[in-house]
Motif scaffolding. Structure first.
Motif, PDB file in Angstrom:
ATOM      1  N   PHE A  26      40.837  63.929  71.845  1.00 18.65           N
ATOM      2  CA  PHE A  26      40.650  65.074  70.980  1.00 18.65           C
ATOM      3  C   PHE A  26      40.261  66.298  71.780  1.00 18.65           C
ATOM      4  CE2 PHE A  26      39.219  67.696  67.602  1.00 18.65           C
ATOM      5  CZ  PHE A  26      38.017  68.248  68.007  1.00 18.65           C
ATOM      6  N   GLU A  27      40.765  67.434  71.389  1.00 21.72           N
ATOM      7  CA  GLU A  27      40.275  68.695  71.912  1.00 21.72           C
ATOM      8  C   GLU A  27      40.234  69.690  70.756  1.00 21.72           C
ATOM      9  OE1 GLU A  27      42.797  70.341  74.873  1.00 21.72           O
ATOM     10  OE2 GLU A  27      44.424  70.791  73.498  1.00 21.72           O
ATOM     11  N   GLY A  28      39.229  70.500  70.759  1.00 26.35           N
ATOM     12  CA  GLY A  28      39.142  71.443  69.664  1.00 26.35           C
ATOM     13  C   GLY A  28      38.001  72.397  69.828  1.00 26.35           C
ATOM     14  N   GLY A  29      37.975  73.370  68.941  1.00 27.20           N
ATOM     15  CA  GLY A  29      36.924  74.364  68.938  1.00 27.20           C
ATOM     16  C   GLY A  29      36.711  74.850  67.529  1.00 27.20           C
ATOM     17  N   SER A  30      36.190  76.054  67.426  1.00 27.25           N
ATOM     18  CA  SER A  30      35.839  76.557  66.107  1.00 27.25           C
ATOM     19  C   SER A  30      37.066  76.977  65.302  1.00 27.25           C
ATOM     20  CB  SER A  30      34.893  77.753  66.239  1.00 27.25           C
ATOM     21  OG  SER A  30      35.524  78.787  66.983  1.00 27.25           O
ATOM     22  N   GLU A  31      38.211  77.134  65.945  1.00 22.71           N
ATOM     23  CA  GLU A  31      39.392  77.610  65.225  1.00 22.71           C
ATOM     24  C   GLU A  31      40.446  76.542  64.997  1.00 22.71           C
ATOM     25  OE1 GLU A  31      39.476  82.313  66.452  1.00 22.71           O
ATOM     26  OE2 GLU A  31      40.520  80.889  67.722  1.00 22.71           O
ATOM     27  N   GLY A  32      40.487  75.554  65.826  1.00 24.91           N
ATOM     28  CA  GLY A  32      41.526  74.551  65.667  1.00 24.91           C
ATOM     29  C   GLY A  32      41.295  73.355  66.545  1.00 24.91           C
ATOM     30  N   PHE A  33      42.159  72.381  66.411  1.00 24.65           N
ATOM     31  CA  PHE A  33      41.968  71.137  67.155  1.00 24.65           C
ATOM     32  C   PHE A  33      43.308  70.417  67.247  1.00 24.65           C
ATOM     33  CE2 PHE A  33      42.372  68.655  63.305  1.00 24.65           C
ATOM     34  CZ  PHE A  33      41.912  69.521  62.322  1.00 24.65           C
ATOM     35  N   SER A  34      43.378  69.470  68.161  1.00 24.32           N
ATOM     36  CA  SER A  34      44.544  68.579  68.247  1.00 24.32           C
ATOM     37  C   SER A  34      44.070  67.278  68.845  1.00 24.32           C
ATOM     38  CB  SER A  34      45.663  69.207  69.085  1.00 24.32           C
ATOM     39  OG  SER A  34      45.210  69.434  70.408  1.00 24.32           O
ATOM     40  N   GLY A  35      44.830  66.246  68.576  1.00 20.33           N
ATOM     41  CA  GLY A  35      44.416  64.960  69.121  1.00 20.33           C
ATOM     42  C   GLY A  35      45.258  63.832  68.590  1.00 20.33           C
ATOM     43  N   THR A  36      44.832  62.658  68.898  1.00 18.99           N
ATOM     44  CA  THR A  36      45.508  61.436  68.505  1.00 18.99           C
ATOM     45  C   THR A  36      44.532  60.601  67.707  1.00 18.99           C
ATOM     46  OG1 THR A  36      46.795  61.471  70.551  1.00 18.99           O
ATOM     47  CG2 THR A  36      46.721  59.392  69.341  1.00 18.99           C
ATOM     48  N   VAL A  37      44.998  60.063  66.589  1.00 17.95           N
ATOM     49  CA  VAL A  37      44.200  59.141  65.798  1.00 17.95           C
ATOM     50  C   VAL A  37      44.853  57.776  65.901  1.00 17.95           C
ATOM     51  CG1 VAL A  37      43.205  58.611  63.547  1.00 17.95           C
ATOM     52  CG2 VAL A  37      43.579  60.994  64.204  1.00 17.95           C
ATOM     53  N   GLN A  68      49.521  54.985  65.870  1.00 15.86           N
ATOM     54  CA  GLN A  68      48.772  56.206  66.100  1.00 15.86           C
ATOM     55  C   GLN A  68      49.566  57.398  65.607  1.00 15.86           C
ATOM     56  OE1 GLN A  68      48.291  55.951  70.416  1.00 15.86           O
ATOM     57  NE2 GLN A  68      49.780  57.610  70.703  1.00 15.86           N
ATOM     58  N   ILE A  69      48.832  58.436  65.258  1.00 19.92           N
ATOM     59  CA  ILE A  69      49.454  59.670  64.814  1.00 19.92           C
ATOM     60  C   ILE A  69      48.949  60.812  65.685  1.00 19.92           C
ATOM     61  CG2 ILE A  69      49.803  58.931  62.423  1.00 19.92           C
ATOM     62  CD1 ILE A  69      47.278  60.494  61.658  1.00 19.92           C
ATOM     63  N   GLU A  70      49.813  61.777  65.898  1.00 20.81           N
ATOM     64  CA  GLU A  70      49.436  63.009  66.582  1.00 20.81           C
ATOM     65  C   GLU A  70      49.120  64.030  65.506  1.00 20.81           C
ATOM     66  OE1 GLU A  70      49.838  61.457  70.296  1.00 20.81           O
ATOM     67  OE2 GLU A  70      49.293  63.542  69.892  1.00 20.81           O
ATOM     68  N   ILE A  71      47.973  64.679  65.645  1.00 22.73           N
ATOM     69  CA  ILE A  71      47.591  65.671  64.655  1.00 22.73           C
ATOM     70  C   ILE A  71      47.245  66.988  65.330  1.00 22.73           C
ATOM     71  CG2 ILE A  71      46.719  63.925  63.048  1.00 22.73           C
ATOM     72  CD1 ILE A  71      43.873  64.765  63.862  1.00 22.73           C
ATOM     73  N   GLU A  72      47.362  68.000  64.551  1.00 22.78           N
ATOM     74  CA  GLU A  72      46.976  69.333  65.012  1.00 22.78           C
ATOM     75  C   GLU A  72      46.418  70.045  63.793  1.00 22.78           C
ATOM     76  OE1 GLU A  72      49.996  71.269  67.296  1.00 22.78           O
ATOM     77  OE2 GLU A  72      49.300  73.265  66.715  1.00 22.78           O
ATOM     78  N   GLY A  73      45.335  70.741  63.971  1.00 26.21           N
ATOM     79  CA  GLY A  73      44.706  71.335  62.805  1.00 26.21           C
ATOM     80  C   GLY A  73      44.203  72.741  63.023  1.00 26.21           C
ATOM     81  N   VAL A  99      50.474  66.653  60.734  1.00 27.91           N
ATOM     82  CA  VAL A  99      50.812  65.379  61.366  1.00 27.91           C
ATOM     83  C   VAL A  99      52.200  65.533  61.975  1.00 27.91           C
ATOM     84  CG1 VAL A  99      51.086  62.895  61.052  1.00 27.91           C
ATOM     85  CG2 VAL A  99      49.455  64.165  59.625  1.00 27.91           C
ATOM     86  N   THR A 100      52.312  65.317  63.250  1.00 26.57           N
ATOM     87  CA  THR A 100      53.604  65.526  63.907  1.00 26.57           C
ATOM     88  C   THR A 100      54.353  64.206  64.095  1.00 26.57           C
ATOM     89  OG1 THR A 100      52.497  65.445  66.055  1.00 26.57           O
ATOM     90  CG2 THR A 100      52.846  67.618  65.062  1.00 26.57           C
ATOM     91  N   ASP A 101      53.715  63.274  64.769  1.00 30.77           N
ATOM     92  CA  ASP A 101      54.374  62.013  65.082  1.00 30.77           C
ATOM     93  C   ASP A 101      53.585  60.834  64.539  1.00 30.77           C
ATOM     94  OD1 ASP A 101      56.530  62.922  66.809  1.00 30.77           O
ATOM     95  OD2 ASP A 101      54.944  63.416  68.237  1.00 30.77           O
ATOM     96  N   LEU A 102      54.275  59.748  64.296  1.00 23.01           N
ATOM     97  CA  LEU A 102      53.641  58.456  64.033  1.00 23.01           C
ATOM     98  C   LEU A 102      54.317  57.456  64.948  1.00 23.01           C
ATOM     99  CD1 LEU A 102      52.732  56.804  60.656  1.00 23.01           C
ATOM    100  CD2 LEU A 102      53.861  55.485  62.434  1.00 23.01           C
ATOM    101  N   GLU A 103      53.524  56.812  65.777  1.00 22.54           N
ATOM    102  CA  GLU A 103      54.070  55.820  66.711  1.00 22.54           C
ATOM    103  C   GLU A 103      53.477  54.458  66.370  1.00 22.54           C
ATOM    104  OE1 GLU A 103      53.263  56.571  70.814  1.00 22.54           O
ATOM    105  OE2 GLU A 103      54.233  54.739  71.509  1.00 22.54           O
TER     106      GLU A 103
END
Lengths: 411, 286
Positions: free
Chosen positions: A364-375, A321-326, A310-314
């Protein structure tokens, strides 16, 4: 159950779907949801399930019907390295713009730099220069690490005179670099933060009855499908009831029906042991302003093969919303998944005042190895809340990031 | 007990084998390559690098798949479920060819064969391939094994029906013998009956109904009854062998529950009408 095994049940469903009309995208989703439910509840072995999907996928193919995506061989257990999230600061002048970085994420496959970009002073009034948007000058930048690696990062984001976005490079820099060089300016990385903790709970399936596993699975799907059609939930519930995993009048099934009718979130319950990690996030003190951003900079340990940063919380008047990367294979939507048992990630938030916030995935964007997006969560944060708990759960585990809400002083 | 192949006529499949025209013969439940009397020697030479014989490739694949339940998954469920030969041929080619946008003959075909009974000649060649287990649906890697089942089901001359019959006959014998492999295969055997019952019953009834199917043990009395929009069917696996496989499922607009030999060349069918009332016996003879 009605005298037939789970395998017999799914094979008969596959036979039915060989002749049934499938959905507009050509994929019989009902069958996949049924077989997935039985795998996760433990009534169907994953190898048997994969074999059925493969065989009937071929049978559909030779009949000109849509197949079953996600019937690849189940990947072996993979070690997931959590994404490193570090704060950084500075101002970097590039052409007619100034880049103001605030944090960098360093994952096994890519590097992302969060930054605000604004026009350099006087840039718009220089004589003799053909005016063009300053963002064009900095849509690509060069990043370097302490290992001598150099990558080109591309900007995505939005704004007008001031842009807020992410520079992304894939492949990225070394995750353990001591610093990041941005267009010749070396940025120190601050991995220290204060306040936030992460709690992880892993559900030990062996300790649960079939009914408990089925209840947990249905609850999880209800949250995973928060903004999507509820027909899949009905299919899953029907499958679990038919195969004897749930009684037709079990609370989980009846509350699902009631919640669906009321349009309310489905209640959840997660049994199992838990353990805590101490991680830190940068925080500002003070009362929550109307719109504010917290840098969270926290990564969860791997849960079920997935780690979420979790990077940001706005926070805004309408919600937050939160920015996530996984890192790790995750099925965010029901359209893509490497295999039947790829975990689905559900999000949820609560606070210390007893509020429950409903999350939905956006951008959201992602694939089999990782993802990022906004919740995005609704409703807006309770002004009286002093801590928000961000929950990320799969079918078998969950991680909760506890974030103290220390806002900056209002001037 | 009458052999499972008793009502299946012998057939021949022409095969271009090297520079000669051979034929595979199917009769009385067995596929043979009479032009290859020393098949073991040929196989040994192929293992040492000689070009394999297309006849023996087909024969060996056939024998490997004689009890493969995937045959029953891929094969047609009856007249209401015809398969497109070109799709089967395309699927059988192997990697990266499950799309149907275009089809080209194999670049490395060592033989091609045509069926005298097909409307159009088969254009698939048998290249060197290795035996394979379960075929992945999504496989875009080069050099991956060929899908044997799809290839076999794309053969002409009535061989796909006879391959299906071979698998059904093999498993019917195992069920009658109490073979220990039956328990593990039970879900697939159940689905094989269910799918074909469904494909036969629904078009015949002409109305949408739900089917509640129970697979019976050997020797049990088959039954079919209707309760509103639900049809309750109780059939043994032997229904596939004795009735469905021989094209006896619907005779004179009646559904056959059982077929048994009465005397040489004469069969007694236990049938029901569209109301699923009866049963009524019908006798047929060749």
């Amino acid at each position: 159950m009605n005298g037939i095994s789970a395998e017999t049940y799914v094979r008969r469903c596959a036979e039915d779907e060989l002749r049934a009309v499938h959905d507009e995208e050509g994929e019989p989703r009902g069958f996949r949801e049924r077989i997935r439910a039985l795998v996760f509840v433990g009534l169907l072995d994953i190898e048997v399930a994969s074999g059925i999907v493969s065989s009937y996928g071929r049978a559909r193919a030779v009949r000109g019907l849509g197949g079953y995506p996600g019937d690849e061989d189940t990947p072996g257990a993979q070690t997931v390295d959590p994404t490193r999230v570090a704060r950084c600061s500075g101002e970097i002048d590039v052409s007619d713009a100034t880049i103001v970085p605030r944090l960098v994420t360093l994952g096994p496959h890519r590097t992302r730099l969060a930054a605000t970009i604004r026009a350099a002073s006087g840039a718009a009034t220089r004589r003799g220069r053909r005016h063009r948007p300053m963002i064009f000058e900095v849509h690509e930048i060069t990043l370097r690490d302490d290992k001598g690696r150099s990558v080109t990062a591309h900007l995505s984001g939005g704004g007008g005179s001031e842009w807020r976005g992410w520079y992304e490079a894939e492949p990225g820099l070394s995750p353990d670099t001591a610093w990041v060089d941005v267009e010749g300016t070396r940025l120190a990385l601050d991995d220290t933060c204060a306040g936030a903790t992460v709690t992880v709970e892993t559900c030990a399936d062996a300790e649960l009855s079939t009914e408990q596993r089925a209840t947990r699975y249905l609850d999880h799907c209800a949250r995973s499908f928060a903004d999507q059609e509820s027909s899949a939930l009905a299919t899953i519930a029907d499958t679990l009831v038919t195969c004897g995993a749930l009684a037709p009048d079990s609370p989980s099934v009846t509350s699902l029906v009631a919640a669906d009718e009321d349009g309310e979130p489905h209640p959840t319950a997660y049994p199992g042991p838990g353990w805590a990690f101490q991680l830190h996030s940068h925080a500002r003190r003070g009362r929550q302003p109307a719109t504010a951003t917290l840098i969270v900079a926290v990564s969860t340990p791997p849960i079920d093969g997935v780690s979420v940063a979790v990077t940001d919380l706005e926070s805004t008047p309408d919600g937050f919303q939160i920015e996530i990367e996984g890192v790790g294979p995750v099925e965010f939507s029901r359209g893509y998944a490497p295999s039947i048992d790829t975990p689905r990630l559900a999000t949820r938030a609560t606070d210390d005042r007893g509020n429950d916030y409903r999350g939905s995935l956006a951008e959201f964007e992602g694939g089999s190895e990782g993802f990022s997006g906004t919740v995005r969560f609704t409703p807006a944060l309770d002004p009286g809340a002093s801590i928000v708990n961000l929950e990320f759960s799969t079918e078998r585990a969950r991680a909760i990031v506890h974030v103290p809400l220390h806002w900056g002083d209002r001037s | 007990m009458t052999a499972w192949w008793a009502l299946l006529a012998p057939v021949k499949l022409p095969v271009a084998c090297g520079e000669e025209n051979h034929a595979l013969h199917w009769a009385e439940g067995t596929l043979a390559a009479p032009e290859h009397p020393d098949a073991d020697r040929e196989r040994a030479l192929a293992a040492l690098g000689a070009d394999p014989s297309p006849c023996l490739q087909i024969l060996d694949a056939w024998n490997r798949r004689a009890d493969d339940l995937d045959v029953l998954v891929l094969a047609g469920r009856g007249p209401s479920d015809p398969l497109d030969d070109s799709r089967l041929q395309f699927a059988g080619r192997g990697p990266g060819h499950f799309g149907f946008g275009g089809y080209a003959p194999l670049a490395h075909a060592t033989a091609a064969f045509a069926s005298t009974l097909s409307v159009r000649p088969a254009a698939v060649g048998w290249t060197a391939f290795s035996p394979m287990g379960r075929r992945r649906y999504v496989d875009f890697e080069d050099e991956a094994p060929v899908d044997e089942v799809s290839r076999l089901l794309s053969l002409g001359a009535g061989l796909p029906q006879r391959l299906t019959a071979t698998v059904i006959g093999t498993w019917a014998e195992r069920i009658d013998a109490g073979d220990e492999r039956v328990a593990r295969a039970a879900p697939a055997l159940d689905a094989a009956v269910y799918g074909r019952l469904r494909a036969t019953l629904l078009p015949w009834l002409g109305s949408p109904v739900s089917i509640r199917f129970t697979m019976q043990p050997p020797g049990a009395q088959p039954a079919l009854r209707r309760e509103g929009d639900v049809v309750h069917a109780e059939l043994p696996f032997a229904w596939l062998r004795d009735v469905w496989m021989n094209g006896l499922a619907v005779i004179l607009d009646r559904f056959s529950l059982r077929a048994a030999p009465e005397s040489p060349g004469t069969w007694m069918l236990s049938t029901v009408n569209r109301d699923l009332s009866g049963p009524q016996d019908l006798m047929i003879s060749d």
